[in-house]
Design a protein around this motif. Structure first.
Motif, PDB file in Angstrom:
ATOM      1  N   THR A  10      -1.207  -5.779  -6.580  1.00 23.25           N
ATOM      2  CA  THR A  10      -0.951  -4.896  -5.437  1.00 23.25           C
ATOM      3  C   THR A  10       0.387  -4.166  -5.585  1.00 23.25           C
ATOM      4  OG1 THR A  10      -0.040  -6.796  -4.276  1.00 23.25           O
ATOM      5  CG2 THR A  10      -2.358  -6.284  -3.858  1.00 23.25           C
ATOM      6  N   ARG A  15      -1.697  -0.525  -4.699  1.00 24.59           N
ATOM      7  CA  ARG A  15      -1.424  -0.101  -3.323  1.00 24.59           C
ATOM      8  C   ARG A  15      -2.003   1.293  -3.061  1.00 24.59           C
ATOM      9  NH1 ARG A  15       2.444  -0.350   1.141  1.00 24.59           N
ATOM     10  NH2 ARG A  15       2.724  -2.572   0.784  1.00 24.59           N
ATOM     11  N   ASN A  37       2.689 -12.133  -7.138  1.00 22.17           N
ATOM     12  CA  ASN A  37       3.760 -12.012  -6.147  1.00 22.17           C
ATOM     13  C   ASN A  37       3.081 -11.894  -4.777  1.00 22.17           C
ATOM     14  OD1 ASN A  37       5.817 -11.277  -4.479  1.00 22.17           O
ATOM     15  ND2 ASN A  37       6.338  -9.392  -5.574  1.00 22.17           N
ATOM     16  N   ARG A  38       2.861 -13.030  -4.124  1.00 28.08           N
ATOM     17  CA  ARG A  38       2.078 -13.048  -2.889  1.00 28.08           C
ATOM     18  C   ARG A  38       2.672 -12.115  -1.825  1.00 28.08           C
ATOM     19  NH1 ARG A  38      -1.850 -16.890  -0.682  1.00 28.08           N
ATOM     20  NH2 ARG A  38      -2.104 -16.270   1.482  1.00 28.08           N
ATOM     21  N   ALA A  39       3.992 -12.005  -1.817  1.00 24.16           N
ATOM     22  CA  ALA A  39       4.639 -11.150  -0.815  1.00 24.16           C
ATOM     23  C   ALA A  39       4.167  -9.696  -0.948  1.00 24.16           C
ATOM     24  CB  ALA A  39       6.156 -11.225  -0.969  1.00 24.16           C
ATOM     25  N   SER A  40       3.878  -9.284  -2.176  1.00 30.27           N
ATOM     26  CA  SER A  40       3.399  -7.917  -2.394  1.00 30.27           C
ATOM     27  C   SER A  40       2.021  -7.733  -1.761  1.00 30.27           C
ATOM     28  CB  SER A  40       3.369  -7.632  -3.906  1.00 30.27           C
ATOM     29  OG  SER A  40       2.513  -6.573  -4.202  1.00 30.27           O
ATOM     30  N   GLU A  42       0.788  -9.521   0.717  1.00 31.41           N
ATOM     31  CA  GLU A  42       0.957  -9.617   2.183  1.00 31.41           C
ATOM     32  C   GLU A  42       1.475  -8.291   2.738  1.00 31.41           C
ATOM     33  OE1 GLU A  42      -0.036 -11.984   4.046  1.00 31.41           O
ATOM     34  OE2 GLU A  42      -0.157 -13.797   2.795  1.00 31.41           O
ATOM     35  N   SER A  43       2.360  -7.657   1.983  1.00 27.20           N
ATOM     36  CA  SER A  43       2.920  -6.390   2.458  1.00 27.20           C
ATOM     37  C   SER A  43       1.846  -5.290   2.452  1.00 27.20           C
ATOM     38  CB  SER A  43       4.146  -6.060   1.602  1.00 27.20           C
ATOM     39  OG  SER A  43       4.247  -4.708   1.364  1.00 27.20           O
ATOM     40  N   LEU A  44       1.004  -5.281   1.417  1.00 31.61           N
ATOM     41  CA  LEU A  44      -0.090  -4.291   1.400  1.00 31.61           C
ATOM     42  C   LEU A  44      -1.027  -4.551   2.581  1.00 31.61           C
ATOM     43  CD1 LEU A  44      -2.119  -3.214  -1.743  1.00 31.61           C
ATOM     44  CD2 LEU A  44      -3.072  -3.202   0.522  1.00 31.61           C
ATOM     45  N   LYS A  45      -1.332  -5.818   2.813  1.00 29.12           N
ATOM     46  CA  LYS A  45      -2.207  -6.185   3.945  1.00 29.12           C
ATOM     47  C   LYS A  45      -1.617  -5.633   5.255  1.00 29.12           C
ATOM     48  CE  LYS A  45      -3.429 -10.422   6.514  1.00 29.12           C
ATOM     49  NZ  LYS A  45      -4.866 -10.411   6.809  1.00 29.12           N
ATOM     50  N   ALA A  46      -0.332  -5.885   5.472  1.00 27.73           N
ATOM     51  CA  ALA A  46       0.304  -5.450   6.727  1.00 27.73           C
ATOM     52  C   ALA A  46       0.264  -3.925   6.871  1.00 27.73           C
ATOM     53  CB  ALA A  46       1.747  -5.942   6.765  1.00 27.73           C
ATOM     54  N   ASP A  47       0.457  -3.220   5.763  1.00 28.16           N
ATOM     55  CA  ASP A  47       0.571  -1.752   5.848  1.00 28.16           C
ATOM     56  C   ASP A  47      -0.775  -1.024   5.832  1.00 28.16           C
ATOM     57  OD1 ASP A  47       3.244  -2.200   5.756  1.00 28.16           O
ATOM     58  OD2 ASP A  47       3.500  -1.613   3.648  1.00 28.16           O
TER      59      ASP A  47
END
Ligand code: NAI
Ligand code: ISE
Length: 336
Positions: A10, A15, A37-40, A42-47
């Motif tokens: 992602t 993205r 990088n799970r945070a990446s 999660e950030s795509l999910k949020a956006d």
């Protein structure tokens, strides 16, 4: 039917592809994400994809009953394992270039798809969908006579420090390798590489620029300048010299100005902007075919041939300008 899509990787292009599936195109929805990088993810999910489930591994995402088709947009060295897993699960898979990190890896994918008996793989060679290249191909096929020479350039403004001389082939020139086979309906028989003096901005691990000369089975010679730290912009050039005339790839649309006694044309700086429309068209093609449980567009075979050709070009970086032969195995009937 809405194709339920899982994205593995992602980062930049993962993205961007997720955005186009959820916000631009019809027929698909991002339902699953995975990134080391799970945070990446999660950030795509949020956006972009609030309804998507984040999976710990790409393999779990591929196995999920809720995923119909997969986008592989992780680093090139990781593509093979995910594409093979998708084929084993019988799911259509769009894989960004390169199809695999080695020609052997790409061959394993071809073999797996052939054993499956039906196309499932589309490789992300988006230039075949670019309106400029499509128009150029129509003219090359019908108006300028048989092609004799191609002059081309692939210029990036800058690349990261870790980008080394072979990457200019595997990561960058691979687009020309694919698009010229398609444009000329031909295959390559040899590669040569010539290095002018290194530009002052070249990194320690990068000999930049370089010129690759490919010769095709029909005798056409393609010379491409690859200049990945050219500084001034992202610039893709191509001119085909035929028996009867010359055809040039059009420049991207831009507002011309007459200002301060200067005639001006802006030049793009980012690959994302240069090919934005072609990424939309290629993924639309993927969604349509995935809805039928198959794939279209650039094949695993095209990805394999690109890998064989890339390897020859990288070898040719060390032969002081001497040609390196390129020979291809027989093409399986699935890709006829
Ligand atoms: P990036 O570094 O921005 O993103 C890659 C993502 O993949 C990162 O978030 C990384 O954490 C993740 N990742 C790495 N290994 C993974 C693994 N084993 N499993 C799951 N996730 C993993 O890179 P970028 O620029 O998005 O490139 C990704 C791919 O797309 C590359 O193969 C590149 O060559 C290709 N690409 C194609 C372009 C085109 O014009 N068709 C343009 C840019 C990239
Ligand atoms: C990038 O990965 C791409 O695929 C771009 O299209 C290309 O121009 C660039 O050189 C690569 O790094």
């Amino acid at each position: 039917m809405t194709v339920r899509i899982g994205v593995i990787g992602t980062g930049a292009i993962g993205r961007d592809h997720a955005r186009r599936i959820n916000q631009v195109l019809a027929g698909g929805e991002i339902v699953a994400l995975s990134d080391v990088n799970r945070a990446s993810a999660e950030s795509l999910k949020a956006d972009i994809a609030p309804a998507a489930e984040v999976f710990a591994t790409g393999e779990e995402l591929i196995a999920s009953q809720g995923v119909d088709a997969v986008l592989v947009t992780s680093w090139g060295t990781t593509h093979e394992q995910y594409v093979l897993a998708a084929i084993a699960a019988g799911k259509p898979v769009f894989c960004e270039k390169p199809l695999a990190a080695t020609a052997e890896g790409a061959k394993r994918i071809v073999d797996a798809e052939v054993a499956h008996g039906k196309r499932l793989v589309q490789v992300g060679f988006m230039r075949r969908y670019d309106a400029g290249y499509v128009a150029l191909k129509q003219v090359v096929d019908s108006r300028i006579g048989a092609p004799i020479i191609v002059h081309a350039a692939h210029r990036n403004p800058t690349v990261p420090e870790q980008y080394g001389t072979p990457m200019a082939i595997h990561d960058t020139f691979i687009h020309e390798i694919d698009v010229f086979r398609w444009l000329l309906d031909d295959d390559y028989v040899s590669a040569r590489v010539i290095f002018p003096r290194a530009a002052a901005r070249a990194h320690a691990r990068l000999r930049d620029p370089q010129i690759v000369i490919l010769e095709t089975a029909k005798g056409t010679v393609i010379e491409t300048e690859i200049f990945v730290n050219c500084h001034y912009g992202y610039d893709i050039q191509c001119e085909v010299v035929g028996e009867d005339g010359i055809a040039r790839l059009p420049e991207p649309m831009a507002i011309q100005t007459r200002l301060g006694a200067t005639l001006g044309n802006p030049i793009l700086t980012d690959w994302k902007d240069r090919f934005i429309a072609s990424y939309d068209v290629e993924l639309n093609d993927f969604l349509k075919a995935a809805a039928e449980g198959t794939a279209s567009g650039p094949t695993a075979w095209d990805g394999y041939v690109a890998a064989i050709t890339s390897d020859a070009c990288v070898s040719a970086q060390d032969t002081a300008g001497e040609p390196v032969a390129i020979s291809l195995p027989e093409r399986p009937a699935l890709y006829a």
